[in-house]
Design a protein around this motif. Structure first.
Motif, PDB file in Angstrom:
ATOM      1  N   LYS A  18     -11.072   0.023  -7.699  1.00 45.43           N
ATOM      2  CA  LYS A  18     -11.930  -0.788  -6.839  1.00 45.43           C
ATOM      3  C   LYS A  18     -11.998  -0.200  -5.436  1.00 45.43           C
ATOM      4  O   LYS A  18     -13.081  -0.087  -4.840  1.00 45.43           O
ATOM      5  CB  LYS A  18     -11.425  -2.224  -6.785  1.00 45.43           C
ATOM      6  N   ALA A  19     -10.848   0.173  -4.899  1.00 45.56           N
ATOM      7  CA  ALA A  19     -10.814   0.788  -3.568  1.00 45.56           C
ATOM      8  C   ALA A  19     -11.552   2.118  -3.568  1.00 45.56           C
ATOM      9  O   ALA A  19     -12.244   2.462  -2.594  1.00 45.56           O
ATOM     10  CB  ALA A  19      -9.370   0.985  -3.120  1.00 45.56           C
ATOM     11  N   ALA A  20     -11.427   2.881  -4.654  1.00 47.57           N
ATOM     12  CA  ALA A  20     -12.133   4.164  -4.752  1.00 47.57           C
ATOM     13  C   ALA A  20     -13.638   3.949  -4.751  1.00 47.57           C
ATOM     14  O   ALA A  20     -14.388   4.709  -4.120  1.00 47.57           O
ATOM     15  CB  ALA A  20     -11.698   4.902  -6.016  1.00 47.57           C
ATOM     16  N   ARG A  21     -14.106   2.914  -5.465  1.00 48.32           N
ATOM     17  CA  ARG A  21     -15.543   2.629  -5.492  1.00 48.32           C
ATOM     18  C   ARG A  21     -16.049   2.184  -4.116  1.00 48.32           C
ATOM     19  O   ARG A  21     -17.158   2.550  -3.714  1.00 48.32           O
ATOM     20  CB  ARG A  21     -15.834   1.563  -6.544  1.00 48.32           C
ATOM     21  N   HIS A  61      -9.860   3.185   5.011  1.00 48.80           N
ATOM     22  CA  HIS A  61     -10.253   3.458   3.635  1.00 48.80           C
ATOM     23  C   HIS A  61      -9.740   4.846   3.264  1.00 48.80           C
ATOM     24  O   HIS A  61     -10.107   5.841   3.898  1.00 48.80           O
ATOM     25  CB  HIS A  61     -11.779   3.417   3.491  1.00 48.80           C
ATOM     26  N   ILE A  62      -8.911   4.913   2.252  1.00 47.29           N
ATOM     27  CA  ILE A  62      -8.268   6.174   1.877  1.00 47.29           C
ATOM     28  C   ILE A  62      -8.562   6.483   0.417  1.00 47.29           C
ATOM     29  O   ILE A  62      -8.270   5.666  -0.465  1.00 47.29           O
ATOM     30  CB  ILE A  62      -6.737   6.090   2.070  1.00 47.29           C
ATOM     31  N   SER A  63      -9.137   7.631   0.155  1.00 50.13           N
ATOM     32  CA  SER A  63      -9.334   8.056  -1.225  1.00 50.13           C
ATOM     33  C   SER A  63      -8.100   8.803  -1.697  1.00 50.13           C
ATOM     34  O   SER A  63      -7.491   9.573  -0.944  1.00 50.13           O
ATOM     35  CB  SER A  63     -10.577   8.955  -1.356  1.00 50.13           C
ATOM     36  N   LEU A  64      -7.729   8.560  -2.951  1.00 46.41           N
ATOM     37  CA  LEU A  64      -6.588   9.241  -3.586  1.00 46.41           C
ATOM     38  C   LEU A  64      -7.121   9.957  -4.813  1.00 46.41           C
ATOM     39  O   LEU A  64      -6.831   9.600  -5.948  1.00 46.41           O
ATOM     40  CB  LEU A  64      -5.512   8.222  -3.966  1.00 46.41           C
ATOM     41  N   GLY A  65      -7.933  10.988  -4.576  1.00 47.32           N
ATOM     42  CA  GLY A  65      -8.673  11.591  -5.674  1.00 47.32           C
ATOM     43  C   GLY A  65      -9.946  10.809  -5.932  1.00 47.32           C
ATOM     44  O   GLY A  65     -10.365   9.977  -5.126  1.00 47.32           O
ATOM     45  N   ALA A  81       0.828  -1.207   0.000  1.00 45.81           N
ATOM     46  CA  ALA A  81       0.000   0.000   0.000  1.00 45.81           C
ATOM     47  C   ALA A  81       0.862   1.257   0.000  1.00 45.81           C
ATOM     48  O   ALA A  81       0.507   2.265  -0.626  1.00 45.81           O
ATOM     49  CB  ALA A  81      -0.936  -0.006   1.208  1.00 45.81           C
ATOM     50  N   ARG A  82       1.999   1.225   0.692  1.00 42.06           N
ATOM     51  CA  ARG A  82       2.901   2.373   0.673  1.00 42.06           C
ATOM     52  C   ARG A  82       3.407   2.618  -0.743  1.00 42.06           C
ATOM     53  O   ARG A  82       3.498   3.771  -1.193  1.00 42.06           O
ATOM     54  CB  ARG A  82       4.076   2.154   1.623  1.00 42.06           C
ATOM     55  N   GLY A  83       3.729   1.546  -1.435  1.00 44.62           N
ATOM     56  CA  GLY A  83       4.174   1.694  -2.813  1.00 44.62           C
ATOM     57  C   GLY A  83       3.094   2.269  -3.699  1.00 44.62           C
ATOM     58  O   GLY A  83       3.357   3.122  -4.564  1.00 44.62           O
ATOM     59  N   ASP A  86      -8.954   6.735  -7.566  1.00 46.40           N
ATOM     60  CA  ASP A  86      -7.946   5.869  -6.974  1.00 46.40           C
ATOM     61  C   ASP A  86      -8.160   5.831  -5.468  1.00 46.40           C
ATOM     62  O   ASP A  86      -8.764   6.746  -4.885  1.00 46.40           O
ATOM     63  CB  ASP A  86      -6.539   6.394  -7.308  1.00 46.40           C
ATOM     64  N   GLY A  87      -7.661   4.793  -4.848  1.00 47.01           N
ATOM     65  CA  GLY A  87      -7.815   4.681  -3.407  1.00 47.01           C
ATOM     66  C   GLY A  87      -7.053   3.499  -2.858  1.00 47.01           C
ATOM     67  O   GLY A  87      -6.449   2.712  -3.586  1.00 47.01           O
TER      68      GLY A  87
END
Length: 400
Positions: free
Chosen positions: A356-359, A328-332, A192-194, A335-336
């Protein structure tokens, strides 16, 4: 006389519990009043989106509670006196006092400056709707400049990561820097860090790792190593704290001011007071304090509802789940990261990233908003009458 239940705060936790109590308790026996400083429900989990320039729904609380029998009092809580069982409030008419028989404390949290000079004077934050809109206005003004402007986000917790990535994606003309005290995403698994680092690179975010900010000025921040980083908009996301209202009122609190509660969310010092959400210092099923989060608001809210209904109606009080399962972290918007954690609150090796994580995160936000906007939906229609003399002894009838 009706049993008076006063709920302080109409965030995720307060609004949910108020609606649940209204559906489960007889209106002939109980009166429920919700006190909130703002007229609308604030989607705190999406305030970084609001600051970035997006339109975020804010349902009117009068509409949310319409038809529930709940009285809404638009006012700011200024003091709590648990010995007299009164709450002092301030509003446009001067305020006054509200008496209660049972109090639910759900005032949430706000940004913590940790004593760093200049944060209050010069930094922006996304812990409230007014402050998020203030940041939005600043970003708008920077966007109108030739060459954009420099935005510095201090703190790489979940809020800092989401704020930096949201601003970078929504406002590509601005230069965004994220300041991390340790390694970027230190709380995440290696994979996840990557993924997070790749997202920052894709969005053009400059990351300053192992950097501690010691002062905030109008156009720069000063770091512990003696360097200065220029910034036209410094966003402070380096933690949260609570108002001292509970501590000043004499409730037993932690050093940080959170109300110490038992397994049923009842104050250990004042049995007529319950606390939920960020205001509560509650121990989860893993033996660790629940973090300040929307998930914790839901878990503590369900437990408090069960406890209040049980104590007032003379029934056994069940133990509902108090879990901490994932971040749960949104990246915009596209992405997430969904990071699962173990019983020690450590990141598991496996994570879900990308669209998928963003959804998943977007679905959680929609569900949270819908549940808050329909506080009595799906709850038992049978409204229970109060026991002849509900009192603190009900806490002894706790189900195993």
């Amino acid at each position: 006389m009706k049993h008076r239940i006063v709920v302080l705060g109409a965030g995720y936790a307060g609004a949910y519990v108020a609606g649940s109590l209204a559906r489960r308790l007889s209106p002939a026996d109980t009166g429920i009043t919700v006190v909130n400083a703002e007229p609308d429900f604030v989607q705190r989990l999406r305030l970084h989106q609001l600051a970035a320039g997006q339109q975020i729904e804010a349902p009117q609380l009068a509409d949310v509670f319409a038809g529930t029998g709940i009285e809404l009092r638009m006012a700011r809580v200024t003091a709590v006196d648990p010995e007299r069982r009164v709450v002092a409030v301030a509003d446009a008419d001067g305020g006054g006092e509200l008496r209660y028989d049972t109090l639910l404390y759900a005032l949430g949290s706000h940004v913590a400056d940790h004593g760093v000079p200049g944060v209050a004077e010069h930094a922006f934050d996304v812990t409230g709707r007014p402050s998020a809109l203030r940041l939005r206005e600043r970003l708008d003004s920077l966007g109108r400049r030739d060459g954009g402007g420099r935005v510095l986000v201090v703190g790489d917790g979940l809020t800092g990561i989401e704020t930096a990535t949201e601003i970078a994606e929504s406002r590509p003309g601005l230069s965004v820097t994220l300041v991390a005290r340790a390694e970027l995403g230190a709380q995440l698994s290696a994979g996840a860090r990557g993924h997070l680092r790749q997202a920052c690179d894709r969005l053009g975010i400059t990351v300053l790792e192992h950097t501690s900010v010691e002062a905030v000025e109008a156009a720069r921040v000063l770091c512990a190593d003696g360097t200065a980083v220029a910034s036209e908009a410094t966003v402070w996301t380096a933690g949260f704290t609570v108002d001292p209202i509970a501590a000043t009122g004499g409730l037993k609190v932690t050093e940080s001011g959170r109300i110490v509660v038992d397994r049923t969310m009842r104050s250990v010092s004042h049995p007529n007071v319950y606390a939920v959400g960020d205001s509560a210092y509650a121990i989860g099923d893993n033996g660790r304090p629940l973090p300040m989060s929307c998930a914790s608001a839901g878990y503590t809210g369900r437990q408090a509802t069960a406890a209040i209904v049980g104590s007032l109606t003379g029934r056994a009080i069940p133990h509902t789940k108090l879990e901490y399962l994932a971040n749960h972290i949104s990246l915009g918007r596209r992405d997430g990261i969904l990071q699962l954690v173990d019983d020690e609150a450590r990141a598991k090796p496996k994570y879900v990233g990308g669209r998928k994580a963003a959804r998943i995160k977007a679905g959680i936000l929609r569900m949270s908003l819908w549940a808050t906007s329909h506080p009595t939906f799906g709850l038992p229609k049978r409204r229970r009458s109060l026991a002849a003399a509900p009192d603190a002894s009900a806490q002894l009838r706790v189900a195993a």
